[in-house]
Scaffold this motif. Structure first.
Motif, short mmCIF file in Angstrom:
data_model
loop_
_atom_site.label_atom_id
_atom_site.label_comp_id
_atom_site.label_asym_id
_atom_site.label_seq_id
_atom_site.Cartn_x
_atom_site.Cartn_y
_atom_site.Cartn_z
N LEU A 91 64.05 11.07 7.60
CA LEU A 91 62.60 11.20 7.72
C LEU A 91 61.94 11.71 6.45
CD1 LEU A 91 62.51 12.66 11.32
CD2 LEU A 91 62.11 10.32 10.61
N GLY A 92 62.69 12.36 5.57
CA GLY A 92 62.12 12.87 4.34
C GLY A 92 63.20 13.31 3.37
N VAL A 93 62.87 13.28 2.06
CA VAL A 93 63.84 13.64 1.03
C VAL A 93 63.13 14.45 -0.05
CG1 VAL A 93 65.40 12.78 -0.76
CG2 VAL A 93 65.23 11.58 1.40
N VAL A 94 63.78 15.52 -0.49
CA VAL A 94 63.37 16.26 -1.67
C VAL A 94 64.61 16.28 -2.55
CG1 VAL A 94 62.59 18.46 -2.61
CG2 VAL A 94 61.74 17.68 -0.40
N ALA A 95 64.61 15.46 -3.62
CA ALA A 95 65.82 15.31 -4.43
C ALA A 95 65.51 15.44 -5.90
CB ALA A 95 66.45 13.95 -4.17
N GLY A 96 66.48 15.99 -6.62
CA GLY A 96 66.40 16.08 -8.07
C GLY A 96 67.18 14.94 -8.69
N ALA A 97 67.16 14.85 -10.00
CA ALA A 97 67.87 13.79 -10.72
C ALA A 97 69.38 13.94 -10.57
CB ALA A 97 67.49 13.81 -12.19
#
Length: 158
Positions: A91-97
């Protein structure tokens, strides 16, 4: 008197013998089934399920992972069926490189929870890595992924 003894001896014995055998078989059957009843003080032999959602899962890849671990096989990812991967909804993503971050995932239609990369989603499945619109899920925190969860397509109409 000789006639009465002869009449007794002339009776066939097998009906009485068969009746006795049938009576013994019926009594043995009753004793067997009475002994099969569980007593009030003992636990039943049916295993209890701590997670009701796990009852609906078909047997498959998670069972294979346990067998692989028991036999010492390492590095093989279980094959996930479409039905098992459809249990999870991204439902949602908070991702870094770097692939680290957290994802909001609903399992079996329940309320979504936030999971960090490397955290276990359920028994035998881990959230491995994240990118902007996808999450990789596998049998171990690091290794080959079993399936990929994707966010729904964006509606670009104004």
């Amino acid at each position: 008197m000789l006639l009465s003894n002869f009449a007794f001896a002339a009776r066939p014995w097998w009906p009485a013998f068969m009746s006795a055998c049938m009576g013994c078989a019926a009594a043995a059957s009753v004793v067997y089934w009475v002994l099969q009843f569980p007593s009030g003080g003992t636990a039943s032999s049916v295993p209890l399920v701590s997670n009701p959602a796990s009852m609906a899962r078909p047997a498959g890849a998670e069972d294979t992972a346990h067998l692989q671990r028991a036999w010492g096989v390492k590095g093989l990812a279980p094959v996930m069926s479409v039905a098992q991967s459809s249990r999870y909804q991204l439902l949602g993503v908070v991702a870094g490189a770097s692939g680290q971050g957290s994802a909001l995932i609903a399992i079996d239609g329940q309320a979504p929870k936030a999971y960090r990369a490397g955290q276990a989603l359920s028994e035998g499945l881990f959230l491995q890595s994240l990118n902007q619109r996808q999450a990789q899920v596998g049998a171990a925190p690091i290794g080959p992924s079993s399936f990929t969860l994707s966010l729904p397509a964006l509606n670009k109409t104004p």
